[in-house]
Design an enzyme around this catalytic site. Structure first.
Site, PDB file in Angstrom:
ATOM      1  N   HIS A   1       1.002  -0.773   0.150  1.00 26.39           N
ATOM      2  CA  HIS A   1      -0.067   0.334  -0.003  1.00 26.39           C
ATOM      3  C   HIS A   1       0.966   0.834  -0.041  1.00 26.39           C
ATOM      4  O   HIS A   1       2.199   0.713   0.084  1.00 26.39           O
ATOM      5  CB  HIS A   1      -1.046   0.102   1.556  1.00 26.39           C
ATOM      6  CG  HIS A   1      -2.373  -1.311   1.075  1.00 26.39           C
ATOM      7  ND1 HIS A   1      -3.236  -1.103   2.687  1.00 26.39           N
ATOM      8  CD2 HIS A   1      -2.009  -2.049   0.204  1.00 26.39           C
ATOM      9  CE1 HIS A   1      -3.884  -1.979   1.838  1.00 26.39           C
ATOM     10  NE2 HIS A   1      -3.086  -2.288   0.699  1.00 26.39           N
TER      11      HIS A   1
ATOM     12  N   GLU B   1       1.206   3.660   1.737  1.00 30.46           N
ATOM     13  CA  GLU B   1       1.680   4.183   3.168  1.00 30.46           C
ATOM     14  C   GLU B   1       2.865   3.429   3.670  1.00 30.46           C
ATOM     15  O   GLU B   1       4.045   3.224   4.022  1.00 30.46           O
ATOM     16  CB  GLU B   1       0.310   3.987   4.262  1.00 30.46           C
ATOM     17  CG  GLU B   1      -0.943   4.625   4.314  1.00 30.46           C
ATOM     18  CD  GLU B   1      -2.097   3.994   3.710  1.00 30.46           C
ATOM     19  OE1 GLU B   1      -2.933   3.921   3.799  1.00 30.46           O
ATOM     20  OE2 GLU B   1      -1.713   3.757   2.285  1.00 30.46           O
TER      21      GLU B   1
ATOM     22  N   CYS C   1      -6.336   1.899   5.735  1.00 32.28           N
ATOM     23  CA  CYS C   1      -6.635   0.768   6.642  1.00 32.28           C
ATOM     24  C   CYS C   1      -6.015  -0.030   7.982  1.00 32.28           C
ATOM     25  O   CYS C   1      -5.574   0.346   8.329  1.00 32.28           O
ATOM     26  CB  CYS C   1      -6.543  -0.442   5.292  1.00 32.28           C
ATOM     27  SG  CYS C   1      -4.700  -1.716   5.227  1.00 32.28           S
TER      28      CYS C   1
ATOM     29  N   CYS D   1      -2.356  -0.969   7.984  1.00 30.61           N
ATOM     30  CA  CYS D   1      -1.658   0.153   7.275  1.00 30.61           C
ATOM     31  C   CYS D   1      -1.747   1.049   8.698  1.00 30.61           C
ATOM     32  O   CYS D   1      -0.361   1.611   9.628  1.00 30.61           O
ATOM     33  CB  CYS D   1      -1.460   1.786   6.116  1.00 30.61           C
ATOM     34  SG  CYS D   1      -1.373   0.389   4.456  1.00 30.61           S
TER      35      CYS D   1
END
Length: 167
Positions: free
Chosen positions: A46, A48, A76, A79
């Site tokens: 992701h 992040e 999410c 993360c």
């Protein structure tokens, strides 16, 4: 957040969901990241996570106190956990994520008082621009999928059947 939107465009150009992240310390951009789980074959890739990994390398530390993370989509749960472990001081996100958001949309990982690190969160920054980037990406994907289905049906209709070949 504008830099995070630029990183999201990099993800879009690679065929990934357009999410971008920028990690800053004071006025210094420490790292950027963009979504790339499809290309990397990595569910943790992701935006992040990419920014956190790059920042850890840049600062030679897995702890990133005093840093702020700007991300175009609400983080999410995965993360959020990494953000807390890295000791990020503040998260600023653009669009809310009603399906997997962990800053209050689905769960609020950052409000749990039992955890030993507390990250402040601000949401809705450039929310329209961030949301538009995601909406247009998924609209284009749906359009391309419809066109592919139509082409497949048209191709099947155009091929002569076995009965036609016997004549």
């Amino acid at each position: 957040m504008r830099l995070a939107l630029e990183a999201a465009e990099t993800a879009r150009a690679a065929g990934e969901v357009p999410v971008g992240a920028v990690l800053v310390r004071g006025d210094e951009v420490v790292a950027t990241g963009f979504n790339h789980p499809i290309g990397a074959h990595d569910p943790s890739a992701h935006a992040e996570m990419a920014a956190l990994r790059a920042a850890g390398t840049a600062l030679s530390n897995y702890r990133l106190p005093g840093c702020e993370l700007y991300v175009t989509l609400e983080p999410c749960l995965m993360c959020a956990g990494a953000i807390m472990h890295a000791r990020i001081a503040r998260v600023v996100y653009g669009a809310r994520d009603p399906k997997t958001g962990a800053c209050g949309s689905v769960v609020d990982a950052f409000s749990n008082g039992q955890l030993n690190h507390h990250t402040s969160v601000a949401g809705g920054v450039l929310e329209t621009e961030c949301g538009d980037a995601l909406r247009s990406f998924f609209a284009e994907r749906r359009r391309a999928s419809r066109e592919a289905r139509r082409a497949a049906v048209a191709g099947a209709d155009a091929e002569p059947s076995a009965a036609d070949n016997k004549q």
